[in-house]
Design a protein around this motif. Structure first.
Motif, PDB file in Angstrom:
ATOM      1  N   ASP A  22     -48.567  20.630 -21.503  1.00 37.44           N
ATOM      2  CA  ASP A  22     -49.336  20.433 -20.269  1.00 37.44           C
ATOM      3  C   ASP A  22     -49.270  18.983 -19.800  1.00 37.44           C
ATOM      4  O   ASP A  22     -49.127  18.704 -18.608  1.00 37.44           O
ATOM      5  CB  ASP A  22     -50.797  20.842 -20.479  1.00 37.44           C
ATOM      6  CG  ASP A  22     -50.973  22.355 -20.594  1.00 37.44           C
ATOM      7  OD1 ASP A  22     -50.072  23.092 -20.136  1.00 37.44           O
ATOM      8  OD2 ASP A  22     -52.022  22.779 -21.140  1.00 37.44           O
ATOM      9  N   THR A  23     -49.348  18.050 -20.738  1.00 41.49           N
ATOM     10  CA  THR A  23     -49.277  16.633 -20.389  1.00 41.49           C
ATOM     11  C   THR A  23     -47.912  16.272 -19.827  1.00 41.49           C
ATOM     12  O   THR A  23     -47.807  15.538 -18.840  1.00 41.49           O
ATOM     13  CB  THR A  23     -49.586  15.763 -21.623  1.00 41.49           C
ATOM     14  OG1 THR A  23     -50.859  16.142 -22.148  1.00 41.49           O
ATOM     15  CG2 THR A  23     -49.592  14.294 -21.278  1.00 41.49           C
ATOM     16  N   ASP A  26     -47.681  17.518 -16.312  1.00 39.26           N
ATOM     17  CA  ASP A  26     -48.439  16.643 -15.416  1.00 39.26           C
ATOM     18  C   ASP A  26     -47.688  15.345 -15.138  1.00 39.26           C
ATOM     19  O   ASP A  26     -47.669  14.855 -14.005  1.00 39.26           O
ATOM     20  CB  ASP A  26     -49.815  16.325 -16.018  1.00 39.26           C
ATOM     21  CG  ASP A  26     -50.752  17.521 -15.995  1.00 39.26           C
ATOM     22  OD1 ASP A  26     -50.487  18.468 -15.213  1.00 39.26           O
ATOM     23  OD2 ASP A  26     -51.741  17.506 -16.764  1.00 39.26           O
ATOM     24  N   ARG A  29     -44.881  16.088 -12.725  1.00 41.84           N
ATOM     25  CA  ARG A  29     -45.430  16.270 -11.366  1.00 41.84           C
ATOM     26  C   ARG A  29     -45.773  14.930 -10.733  1.00 41.84           C
ATOM     27  O   ARG A  29     -45.504  14.702  -9.549  1.00 41.84           O
ATOM     28  CB  ARG A  29     -46.677  17.146 -11.422  1.00 41.84           C
ATOM     29  CG  ARG A  29     -46.387  18.597 -11.612  1.00 41.84           C
ATOM     30  CD  ARG A  29     -47.664  19.400 -11.631  1.00 41.84           C
ATOM     31  NE  ARG A  29     -47.388  20.819 -11.853  1.00 41.84           N
ATOM     32  CZ  ARG A  29     -48.286  21.696 -12.215  1.00 41.84           C
ATOM     33  NH1 ARG A  29     -49.542  21.336 -12.386  1.00 41.84           N
ATOM     34  NH2 ARG A  29     -47.947  22.952 -12.392  1.00 41.84           N
ATOM     35  N   LEU A  30     -46.375  14.028 -11.497  1.00 43.99           N
ATOM     36  CA  LEU A  30     -46.720  12.709 -10.963  1.00 43.99           C
ATOM     37  C   LEU A  30     -45.473  11.902 -10.619  1.00 43.99           C
ATOM     38  O   LEU A  30     -45.443  11.190  -9.605  1.00 43.99           O
ATOM     39  CB  LEU A  30     -47.587  11.953 -11.967  1.00 43.99           C
ATOM     40  CG  LEU A  30     -49.030  12.445 -12.102  1.00 43.99           C
ATOM     41  CD1 LEU A  30     -49.724  11.725 -13.249  1.00 43.99           C
ATOM     42  CD2 LEU A  30     -49.794  12.255 -10.809  1.00 43.99           C
TER      43      LEU A  30
END
Length: 124
Positions: A22-23, A26, A29-30
């Motif tokens: 999940d990290t 993220d 995505r960033l």
């Protein structure tokens, strides 16, 4: 039947792995969002610079045409001379220059721009 806590360890490892995934998602995505922001700002800046530059070119050409009209005491020769200049320039660009000249300029301009951050991270 004794599991010695292996079932608890496995769920803990799976939870850590899911948290890691999940990290990473993220972070990706960033990074994509950041690159899109940079591209948007660059495109907007380039479009505005191009528009202002084009308007300056138009008004400078109108000024030169009117100035030549005044100097030649004519109503059209100044604009004709400016138009002839651009026609000669167009013929030179179409007939005289090869695309290889522009390809060389593009190679020098855009060399190491897309993957610059990747190459910099590898050298660190």
């Amino acid at each position: 039947m004794q599991d010695n806590g292996t079932k608890e360890k496995n769920t803990h490892i799976i939870d850590n792995l899911m948290g890691y995934i999940d990290t990473r998602i993220d972070i990706i995505r960033l990074e994509i969002q950041d690159k899109l922001k940079v591209a948007f700002v660059g495109a907007t800046h380039g479009i505005l610079l191009g528009l202002v530059g084009f308007m300056c070119l138009i008004f400078v050409n109108i000024f030169l045409g009117l100035l030549l009209n005044h100097l030649l005491d004519s109503t059209f020769w100044g604009f004709g001379i400016i138009a002839l200049f651009y026609i000669v320039l167009l013929v030179i660009l179409v007939v005289g220059l090869d695309k290889k000249v522009f390809q060389g300029m593009a190679d020098k301009t855009f060399d190491n721009t897309i993957y610059k951050t990747d190459k910099r991270e590898k050298s660190i």
